[in-house]
Enzyme design. Structure first.
Site, PDB file in Angstrom:
ATOM      1  N   LYS A  53      93.042  21.294  76.170  1.00 54.63           N
ATOM      2  CA  LYS A  53      93.748  21.144  76.945  1.00 54.63           C
ATOM      3  C   LYS A  53      93.815  22.411  78.363  1.00 54.63           C
ATOM      4  O   LYS A  53      94.823  22.084  79.259  1.00 54.63           O
ATOM      5  CB  LYS A  53      95.053  21.463  76.322  1.00 54.63           C
ATOM      6  CG  LYS A  53      95.906  20.328  75.621  1.00 54.63           C
ATOM      7  CD  LYS A  53      96.589  21.138  74.073  1.00 54.63           C
ATOM      8  CE  LYS A  53      96.756  20.256  73.079  1.00 54.63           C
ATOM      9  NZ  LYS A  53      97.818  19.565  71.646  1.00 54.63           N
ATOM     10  N   GLN A  97     100.565  25.262  70.101  1.00 54.83           N
ATOM     11  CA  GLN A  97      99.971  24.710  68.966  1.00 54.83           C
ATOM     12  C   GLN A  97     100.561  24.292  67.553  1.00 54.83           C
ATOM     13  O   GLN A  97     100.165  25.285  66.697  1.00 54.83           O
ATOM     14  CB  GLN A  97      98.284  24.887  69.085  1.00 54.83           C
ATOM     15  CG  GLN A  97      97.658  23.923  68.823  1.00 54.83           C
ATOM     16  CD  GLN A  97      97.052  22.332  68.587  1.00 54.83           C
ATOM     17  OE1 GLN A  97      97.321  22.626  70.068  1.00 54.83           O
ATOM     18  NE2 GLN A  97      97.022  21.611  68.191  1.00 54.83           N
ATOM     19  N   ASP A 120     105.837  19.373  75.130  1.00 55.29           N
ATOM     20  CA  ASP A 120     105.584  18.625  74.430  1.00 55.29           C
ATOM     21  C   ASP A 120     106.669  16.976  73.893  1.00 55.29           C
ATOM     22  O   ASP A 120     106.441  16.493  73.255  1.00 55.29           O
ATOM     23  CB  ASP A 120     104.756  19.104  73.260  1.00 55.29           C
ATOM     24  CG  ASP A 120     103.529  19.569  72.318  1.00 55.29           C
ATOM     25  OD1 ASP A 120     102.919  18.603  73.121  1.00 55.29           O
ATOM     26  OD2 ASP A 120     103.674  20.256  72.011  1.00 55.29           O
TER      27      ASP A 120
END
Ligand code: NAP
Length: 284
Positions: A53, A97, A120
């Protein structure tokens, strides 16, 4: 007839090229998109995801703010970091994460992220908006799945779409998006009876289970579009999806490979959401 292999890697690259051009225009105007990526602990898979990412950010000209915290980090420390990132004008998107180490309540962390920076799309506020057909951020993997289905040229209106897996991050949001696109959706899970018969009647199959090659090729309807979200290790250590690829490809109209299907699209859509956040914040 052999299936079209849906090249998620190629599509993701095209999307990223477009995003890089848009980011360059924003940078020329004095605004650089910024994504904060927070990793707690040493989970090897998470480390790989986070590296890809942050690398992807650099490639498209975004700033990546990389926070790699010790496994002993407390929930209070993490909440404090999230509060600082919420307030940081250079940060357009915040990604924590998952999974988080035991002792940290991921729901509390998720709720603490400013929904306007929740690229997200996992915050209940954003999931609620998605459900109402007014998304702020579409969760990245479901967003990528919808792009792949569009790439396949699959007509969703009136089609029977079967989603296997009902997680909040993949299965449920995909079912919502497919419904919004006028498909008739069957959402399956571990308690579903006669899954093979349901899959046999599907025009579109989205497999998000987490079990290697669980969906047998013989269950796939002729000409169906098959999206394989799964990422599993075979006993031989190979990365495989949730679908028995070769046998399914012999029947499907279009199918995503693993690797090179949904995975790269997830990262591309994360970047797309971050850029969208930058634009919105720049307008304000
Ligand atoms: P998850 O939270 O573990 O959910 C798995 C789902 O599969 C559950 O709803 C479960 O049903 C269902 N399931 C399990 N066994 C089943 C069976 N025998 N028959 C029918 N359904 C069954 O998984 P997830 O987070 O959604 O992830 C799914 C897979 O996608 C994993 O391999 C993950 O690594 C992968 N993934 C890939 C990406 C990417 O970018 N490529 C992103 C996210 C996830 P119950 O609800 O009844 O338990």
């Amino acid at each position: 007839m052999a299936a079209t292999i849906l090249d998620g890697k190629g599509l993701a690259q095209r999307i990223r090229t477009g995003l890089a051009t848009e980011a360059a225009a924003l940078v020329a105007g004095g605004v650089q998109p910024g994504l904060a990526v927070v990793l707690v602990g040493q989970d090897p898979a998470s480390q790989v995801y986070v590296r890809s990412k942050t690398r992807a950010c650099a490639e498209v000209g975004f700033r990546a703010f990389d926070y790699h915290l010790d496994a002993a980090t407390t929930e209070a420390d993490l909440l404090d970091l999230v509060a600082r990132l919420n307030a940081d004008a250079a940060v357009d998107g915040i990604l924590v994460q998952l999974p988080l180490p035991p002792g940290i309540d991921s729901r509390r962390i998720l709720l603490a992220i400013d929904p306007a920076k929740d690229v997200d799309g996992f915050h209940p506020d954003n999931l609620g908006r998605l459900l109402m057909g007014e998304p702020r951020f579409v969760p990245c993997t479901p967003f990528g799945i919808m792009k792949l289905i569009a790439e396949a040229g699959t007509q969703l209106a009136g089609a029977h779409a079967v989603v296997i897996g009902r997680s909040n991050i993949v299965g449920k949001p995909v079912a919502v998006l497919l419904t919004a696109a006028d498909a008739t959706v069957t959402l399956c899970h571990s308690k579903t009876r006669d899954l093979p018969a349901i899959i046999r009647s599907a025009d579109v199959v989205v497999a998000a289970i987490g079990r290697a090659e669980f969906v047998r090729g013989a269950w796939i309807n002729d000409g169906a579009t098959v999206i394989d979200v799964g990422m599993n290790r075979s006993p031989a250590g190979k990365l495989v999806g949730d679908v028995e690829f070769s046998a399914a490809a012999a029947r499907a109209g279009a199918i995503t490979p693993v690797p090179g299907g949904v995975g790269p699209m997830t990262i591309a859509m994360l970047l797309a959401n971050t850029l969208e956040s930058t634009r919105r914040r720049a307008r304000r």
